[in-house]
Enzyme design. Structure first.
Site, short mmCIF file in Angstrom:
data_model
loop_
_atom_site.label_atom_id
_atom_site.label_comp_id
_atom_site.label_asym_id
_atom_site.label_seq_id
_atom_site.Cartn_x
_atom_site.Cartn_y
_atom_site.Cartn_z
N CYS A 111 -3.37 1.79 4.81
CA CYS A 111 -1.91 1.94 4.69
C CYS A 111 -1.28 0.61 4.29
O CYS A 111 -1.53 -0.41 4.91
CB CYS A 111 -1.32 2.42 6.02
SG CYS A 111 0.48 2.61 5.97
N HIS A 182 -10.07 5.70 -0.21
CA HIS A 182 -8.99 6.04 -1.14
C HIS A 182 -9.27 5.23 -2.41
O HIS A 182 -9.26 4.00 -2.38
CB HIS A 182 -7.64 5.67 -0.54
CG HIS A 182 -6.47 6.09 -1.36
ND1 HIS A 182 -5.28 6.48 -0.81
CD2 HIS A 182 -6.29 6.17 -2.71
CE1 HIS A 182 -4.42 6.79 -1.78
NE2 HIS A 182 -5.02 6.61 -2.93
N ASN A 222 -11.04 10.01 -1.45
CA ASN A 222 -9.65 10.44 -1.27
C ASN A 222 -8.82 9.84 -2.40
O ASN A 222 -9.20 8.84 -2.99
CB ASN A 222 -9.16 9.95 0.10
CG ASN A 222 -7.66 10.12 0.31
OD1 ASN A 222 -6.98 9.17 0.68
ND2 ASN A 222 -7.13 11.30 0.08
#
Length: 345
Positions: A111, A182, A222
Site C-alpha cells: 500500500c 501486485h 495481482n
C-alpha cells in the site's frame, strides 16, 4: 493414502502444493472488503479466498476487536491482512487474528498511501526487506496458520529485478507460506494511491520470472486483472491469481470461480437466492443497530451492464442511505431489474 483425504488437514497453501490446485483470491481493499462485502462475495463463490481490509497492528491489539476484526464463520476461507513494521506488535496482532479464527495472516508490503508512508510500513517496506523478514519470522513463531506477504515489484527507482528477488528470498527464508505480488511498482512520491493502481505499467512477466526462479514456492499475481479468462491465463505461469476492483465492481464475475478455477461441477447460485440471503442478512444487521447502506453499498455493481442496472444503482445509492431504510429497498430495486430483464427477453 488418498491424496484428497490426506489434504483435508492441510492449510490452503499446502493443499495447493500437494494437489496442484490454484488459489483464486479477492484482494484486500481499504474501505471496501469489510465483513459485509465478504458476506456478499461468499454468496457467489464457495472456494475463493477472501481478504479483510488492511488492519493496522495497533488497531488489532488495542481497538474494539469485534468491530474491527469480527467476521462470520460463513465467510471462510478468510484471511486477515495486517499493516505495520514492528515485529512484536505484528506477532501480537497475528496471534489475535488466529484466536478469532482467521485462515491466514497476510502482511501488507504494497500500500502506497500517505497513511502508511507516515508510519513507514506498507510499500515503504520494499526498501527494507530485512524488516519484512523479521516481521514474518515473528508472526510465524506466534501462529500456526499460514503467514503470507503481499508486495509490489518495487518502489520508486528500485531495480525490480534486484528488489523483488531480495524481498522474496528474505521472506521465504523467514518462513513465509506464500508471496502475492501486485505486478506494478509503487511510487511513494508524486502519485496518489488511486494513480498507483493505474499509472505505473504492469509487468506480469516479472512475476512469471519470479515463479520460474522459485518453483517450489507459492507465487500469486495481482493487479489489473479484469476477468476469469485473464485469471486462467495467468495461472499458466503462477500458482494463484487475485482480483480486486473487477470483482468488487461486478460481483457476478465471481459466479463461475468454483467451476472454472477449481473444476467443481457446480451450478451457479440463482441471483434471486443471493438477493434473499442478503435481504435477511441486512435485516439482521439493522436489528442490531446497523444501517442498510453498510451492506447495500457493496451491492451497487451487482447488475453491471444488465437491463435495469441504472435504476438498481440509483435506488441503492439514494433510498438505501436513508436512516429508516430496510431490505425492502433491495427487493424493490431487484424487482425493477427482474422486470427490465423480462422486457428485454
Amino acid at each position: 493414502m488418498n491424496r484428497e483425504n490426506d489434504a483435508i488437514k492441510l492449510n490452503l497453501y499446502e493443499k495447493s502444493r500437494k494437489l496442484g490446485t490454484p488459489i483464486f483470491a479477492v484482494a484486500p481493499m481499504i474501505d471496501w472488503t469489510d465483513r459485509h462485502c465478504r458476506t456478499l462475495h461468499r454468496q457467489f463463490t464457495r472456494r475463493a479466498l477472501l481478504y479483510t481490509e488492511m488492519v493496522v497492528a495497533d488497531a488489532a491489539i488495542h481497538g474494539n476487536r469485534e468491530r474491527i476484526l469480527g467476521f462470520d464463520d460463513a465467510e471462510h476461507p478468510v484471511a486477515l491482512q495486517l499493516g505495520g513494521s514492528d515485529p512484536l506488535k505484528l506477532a501480537s496482532a497475528a496471534r489475535i487474528g488466529e484466536s478469532m479464527g482467521y485462515t491466514e495472516i497476510n502482511l501488507n508490503v504494497g500500500c502506497p498511501s500517505d497513511r502508511v508512508q507516515s508510519g513507514a510500513f506498507g510499500a515503504c517496506l520494499m526498501q527494507t526487506p530485512d524488516v519484512v523478514a523479521a516481521c514474518v519470522d515473528a508472526m510465524k513463531q506466534a501462529v500456526t496458520i499460514p503467514v503470507t506477504v503481499k508486495c509490489r515489484i518495487g518502489v520508486d527507482d528500485q531495480d525490480t529485478q534486484v528488489a523483488l528477488d531480495e524481498l522474496t528470498g528474505r521472506v521465504f527464508a523467514a518462513g513465509a507460506d506464500a508471496l502475492w505480488v501486485h505486478a506494478r511498482k509503487a511510487w511513494l512520491k508524486g502519485f496518489s494511491p488511486k494513480e498507483n493502481r493505474e499509472i505505473p505499467p504492469l509487468d506480469y512477466d516479472r512475476v512469471y520470472r519470479l515463479k520460474q526462479q522459485n518453483p517450489e514456492r507459492f507465487i500469486g499475481v495481482n493487479g489489473g486483472i479484469h476477468s476469469l479468462d485473464e485469471a486462467i491465463s495467468h495461472l499458466r505461469h503462477v500458482d494463484g491469481v487475485m482480483l480486486g476492483r473487477a470483482a468488487y465492481q461486478d460481483p457476478q464475475l465471481l459466479l463461475d470461480v468454483d467451476r472454472r478455477i477449481y473444476g467443481e461441477p457446480v451450478t451457479s447460485p440463482a441471483i434471486g437466492s443471493i438477493i434473499d440471503h442478503m435481504c435477511a442478512y441486512a435485516d439482521f444487521h439493522i436489528a442490531r443497530g446497523g444501517r442498510l447502506s453498510h451492506i447495500s453499498r457493496h451491492m451497487v455493481g451487482m447488475f453491471h451492464g444488465a437491463p435495469g442496472a441504472r435504476r438498481w444503482r440509483q435506488m441503492l445509492s439514494t433510498e438505501a442511505n436513508r436512516a429508516e431504510a430496510d431490505s425492502s429497498v433491495i427487493r424493490r430495486a431487484y424487482e425493477g431489474v427482474y422486470s427490465a430483464a423480462a422486457e428485454a427477453a
